[in-house]
Scaffold this motif. Sequence first.
Motif, PDB file in Angstrom:
ATOM      1  N   TYR A 206       0.811  -1.224   0.000  1.00 38.65           N
ATOM      2  CA  TYR A 206       0.000   0.000   0.000  1.00 38.65           C
ATOM      3  C   TYR A 206       0.844   1.273   0.000  1.00 38.65           C
ATOM      4  O   TYR A 206       0.326   2.357   0.274  1.00 38.65           O
ATOM      5  CB  TYR A 206      -0.922   0.013   1.227  1.00 38.65           C
ATOM      6  CG  TYR A 206      -1.964  -1.084   1.216  1.00 38.65           C
ATOM      7  CD1 TYR A 206      -3.140  -0.960   0.484  1.00 38.65           C
ATOM      8  CD2 TYR A 206      -1.760  -2.259   1.950  1.00 38.65           C
ATOM      9  CE1 TYR A 206      -4.086  -1.969   0.475  1.00 38.65           C
ATOM     10  CE2 TYR A 206      -2.698  -3.279   1.941  1.00 38.65           C
ATOM     11  CZ  TYR A 206      -3.866  -3.130   1.203  1.00 38.65           C
ATOM     12  OH  TYR A 206      -4.807  -4.130   1.199  1.00 38.65           O
ATOM     13  N   GLU A 208       1.959   3.249  -2.152  1.00 34.91           N
ATOM     14  CA  GLU A 208       1.575   4.345  -3.057  1.00 34.91           C
ATOM     15  C   GLU A 208       0.238   4.970  -2.689  1.00 34.91           C
ATOM     16  O   GLU A 208      -0.181   5.935  -3.322  1.00 34.91           O
ATOM     17  CB  GLU A 208       1.545   3.833  -4.501  1.00 34.91           C
ATOM     18  CG  GLU A 208       2.853   3.208  -4.952  1.00 34.91           C
ATOM     19  CD  GLU A 208       4.055   4.039  -4.561  1.00 34.91           C
ATOM     20  OE1 GLU A 208       4.231   5.122  -5.136  1.00 34.91           O
ATOM     21  OE2 GLU A 208       4.814   3.625  -3.668  1.00 34.91           O
ATOM     22  N   LEU A 209      -0.429   4.412  -1.686  1.00 35.67           N
ATOM     23  CA  LEU A 209      -1.728   4.942  -1.262  1.00 35.67           C
ATOM     24  C   LEU A 209      -1.565   5.589   0.107  1.00 35.67           C
ATOM     25  O   LEU A 209      -2.048   5.080   1.119  1.00 35.67           O
ATOM     26  CB  LEU A 209      -2.774   3.832  -1.237  1.00 35.67           C
ATOM     27  CG  LEU A 209      -2.960   3.066  -2.562  1.00 35.67           C
ATOM     28  CD1 LEU A 209      -4.024   1.993  -2.411  1.00 35.67           C
ATOM     29  CD2 LEU A 209      -3.302   4.012  -3.710  1.00 35.67           C
ATOM     30  N   THR A 210      -0.837   6.703   0.157  1.00 34.59           N
ATOM     31  CA  THR A 210      -0.696   7.476   1.393  1.00 34.59           C
ATOM     32  C   THR A 210      -1.318   8.845   1.174  1.00 34.59           C
ATOM     33  O   THR A 210      -1.348   9.355   0.050  1.00 34.59           O
ATOM     34  CB  THR A 210       0.774   7.616   1.805  1.00 34.59           C
ATOM     35  OG1 THR A 210       1.514   8.201   0.721  1.00 34.59           O
ATOM     36  CG2 THR A 210       1.369   6.264   2.148  1.00 34.59           C
ATOM     37  N   PHE A 211      -1.823   9.430   2.282  1.00 33.08           N
ATOM     38  CA  PHE A 211      -2.666  10.615   2.183  1.00 33.08           C
ATOM     39  C   PHE A 211      -2.051  11.815   2.917  1.00 33.08           C
ATOM     40  O   PHE A 211      -1.074  11.671   3.639  1.00 33.08           O
ATOM     41  CB  PHE A 211      -4.049  10.310   2.770  1.00 33.08           C
ATOM     42  CG  PHE A 211      -4.670   9.048   2.216  1.00 33.08           C
ATOM     43  CD1 PHE A 211      -4.732   8.844   0.843  1.00 33.08           C
ATOM     44  CD2 PHE A 211      -5.174   8.073   3.062  1.00 33.08           C
ATOM     45  CE1 PHE A 211      -5.300   7.682   0.328  1.00 33.08           C
ATOM     46  CE2 PHE A 211      -5.741   6.908   2.557  1.00 33.08           C
ATOM     47  CZ  PHE A 211      -5.807   6.712   1.189  1.00 33.08           C
ATOM     48  N   SER A 238      -2.226  -0.520  -5.948  1.00 32.07           N
ATOM     49  CA  SER A 238      -2.019   0.831  -6.458  1.00 32.07           C
ATOM     50  C   SER A 238      -2.418   0.966  -7.920  1.00 32.07           C
ATOM     51  O   SER A 238      -2.796   2.051  -8.363  1.00 32.07           O
ATOM     52  CB  SER A 238      -0.568   1.262  -6.265  1.00 32.07           C
ATOM     53  OG  SER A 238       0.313   0.306  -6.783  1.00 32.07           O
ATOM     54  N   LYS A 290      -2.033   8.251  -9.141  1.00 33.29           N
ATOM     55  CA  LYS A 290      -2.366   9.523  -8.479  1.00 33.29           C
ATOM     56  C   LYS A 290      -3.863   9.778  -8.513  1.00 33.29           C
ATOM     57  O   LYS A 290      -4.457  10.192  -7.510  1.00 33.29           O
ATOM     58  CB  LYS A 290      -1.620  10.682  -9.137  1.00 33.29           C
ATOM     59  CG  LYS A 290      -1.911  12.026  -8.457  1.00 33.29           C
ATOM     60  CD  LYS A 290      -1.197  13.166  -9.121  1.00 33.29           C
ATOM     61  CE  LYS A 290      -1.416  14.472  -8.336  1.00 33.29           C
ATOM     62  NZ  LYS A 290      -2.842  14.762  -8.090  1.00 33.29           N
ATOM     63  N   ARG A 293      -5.491   7.459  -5.986  1.00 29.77           N
ATOM     64  CA  ARG A 293      -5.150   7.858  -4.615  1.00 29.77           C
ATOM     65  C   ARG A 293      -5.942   9.104  -4.190  1.00 29.77           C
ATOM     66  O   ARG A 293      -6.438   9.174  -3.071  1.00 29.77           O
ATOM     67  CB  ARG A 293      -3.654   8.132  -4.508  1.00 29.77           C
ATOM     68  CG  ARG A 293      -3.217   8.540  -3.101  1.00 29.77           C
ATOM     69  CD  ARG A 293      -1.721   8.761  -3.035  1.00 29.77           C
ATOM     70  NE  ARG A 293      -1.303   9.818  -3.944  1.00 29.77           N
ATOM     71  CZ  ARG A 293      -0.331   9.691  -4.851  1.00 29.77           C
ATOM     72  NH1 ARG A 293       0.318   8.548  -4.981  1.00 29.77           N
ATOM     73  NH2 ARG A 293      -0.010  10.705  -5.624  1.00 29.77           N
ATOM     74  N   TYR A 296      -9.391   8.020  -3.288  1.00 31.48           N
ATOM     75  CA  TYR A 296      -9.419   7.328  -1.991  1.00 31.48           C
ATOM     76  C   TYR A 296      -9.339   8.330  -0.847  1.00 31.48           C
ATOM     77  O   TYR A 296      -9.969   8.156   0.201  1.00 31.48           O
ATOM     78  CB  TYR A 296      -8.257   6.333  -1.892  1.00 31.48           C
ATOM     79  CG  TYR A 296      -8.333   5.159  -2.839  1.00 31.48           C
ATOM     80  CD1 TYR A 296      -9.535   4.515  -3.092  1.00 31.48           C
ATOM     81  CD2 TYR A 296      -7.197   4.689  -3.476  1.00 31.48           C
ATOM     82  CE1 TYR A 296      -9.603   3.437  -3.960  1.00 31.48           C
ATOM     83  CE2 TYR A 296      -7.249   3.606  -4.349  1.00 31.48           C
ATOM     84  CZ  TYR A 296      -8.458   2.979  -4.591  1.00 31.48           C
ATOM     85  OH  TYR A 296      -8.522   1.916  -5.456  1.00 31.48           O
ATOM     86  N   GLU A 297      -8.554   9.376  -1.040  1.00 35.57           N
ATOM     87  CA  GLU A 297      -8.407  10.364   0.039  1.00 35.57           C
ATOM     88  C   GLU A 297      -9.728  11.092   0.293  1.00 35.57           C
ATOM     89  O   GLU A 297     -10.110  11.324   1.446  1.00 35.57           O
ATOM     90  CB  GLU A 297      -7.287  11.356  -0.294  1.00 35.57           C
ATOM     91  CG  GLU A 297      -6.990  12.314   0.862  1.00 35.57           C
ATOM     92  CD  GLU A 297      -5.656  13.021   0.708  1.00 35.57           C
ATOM     93  OE1 GLU A 297      -4.809  12.554  -0.078  1.00 35.57           O
ATOM     94  OE2 GLU A 297      -5.455  14.042   1.384  1.00 35.57           O
ATOM     95  N   GLY A 319      -2.784   5.929   5.292  1.00 33.92           N
ATOM     96  CA  GLY A 319      -2.520   5.151   4.098  1.00 33.92           C
ATOM     97  C   GLY A 319      -3.483   3.988   3.959  1.00 33.92           C
ATOM     98  O   GLY A 319      -4.345   3.761   4.815  1.00 33.92           O
TER      99      GLY A 319
END
Length: 396
Positions: A206, A208-211, A238, A290, A293, A296-297, A319
């Motif tokens: 995960y 690449e999926l950080t906020f 991702s 991107k 992501r 998701y945010e 994340g």
Amino acid sequence: MSISSHIADHVRDIPKSGIRDFFELVQSMKDVISLGVGEPDFVTPWHIREAAIFALEKGRTTYTSNLGLPKLRQAVSKWTSERFGVEYSPITEVLISVGASEAIDLALRALLNPGDEVIYHEPCYVSYSPSIALAYGVPVAVSTKPEDNFSLTAASLAEKITPRSKVLMLNFPTNPTGATQTREELVKIAALCEQHNLVVITDEIYSELTFDGAQHHSIVSLPGMRERTIFIHGCSKSFAMTGFRIGYACAPAALIEAMMKVHQYAIMCASIIAQEAAIEALENGAASVKMMRDQYELRRNFIVSRCHDLGLPCHSPKGSFYIFPRIDHLGISSKDFSLGLLQTQNVAVVPGPAFGPSGEGFVRCCFATNLDQIKIAMDRMETFIGTLQTGGQVAA
């Protein structure tokens, strides 16, 4: 004769996944909104699917090297270098696996002798403890806490280290809590690993999926850690490529060679069509990552806010695409909450104990479904909680 008596003890003694029974029930129902399965609702980006189609059109239907296509290993090596500043030889230090899960299994089976202890942080992905046991290791859990945002502290890790400890398993951002780890704490953990000669298996599927603009830190990038770490990643989360089943492991050549021995006798190689798609993802997929992501945010912000409105304590994950709200103050177990919500409101979440005993009192909600469905699901959850608070029937 009972054929079941022939099943190996260490297999028979492992319980089924806590998710499996629950989702077999979900599959039997209609019109369920699922916040359960950890799978992106996005279709794999078209340019990646095209790469798979072109591979078929070109007749790319053969086995590949056991280690994977050289071009994909080169793409993985380039990606890890650019992303984490860690160099790996695409010839000897990269192995393409069937999903990150296979890479984890290969790493454990390559490292463990019977009785070796493997430390991991809990709540954790459902397969960690069983995978350790299937490799004849001894699972040793370190409980993480909501007051620490479910991060692992070096102090709590130190309490679990014994002379039989051999491996530390990390997973940040974490499934099911969305926990991330600061660089400062990773430095302390790395020092413990060096002091006690632990090998690290780090599952960063995960990353690449950080906020919130937060930077993901990998333990493998810290001084002295590359030589004692197996870095595991993949394309499933991702790039929304769960069905392609492409994972990979990067590690010193001796470890990759050991993992390859297990891989070649069990699997041989990953699908060549999926490997061709993965090359396109790693080389040209950054914009798609991107876009997903960012979505998701937005969803995370909404669902965390709604949990707070409903009186469900919930930390805001930095994340992954999971939240792990607390429900024990409602006077109901995690399983009964999940079953009641499913059977009365047609909303699926996962009981926290599926991720280890320390998950009791929590449920996992996946926000990798579209925002309109999440809004409906949370409205239904509000109705369900209202029923609980007025002493109504929980479930049929």
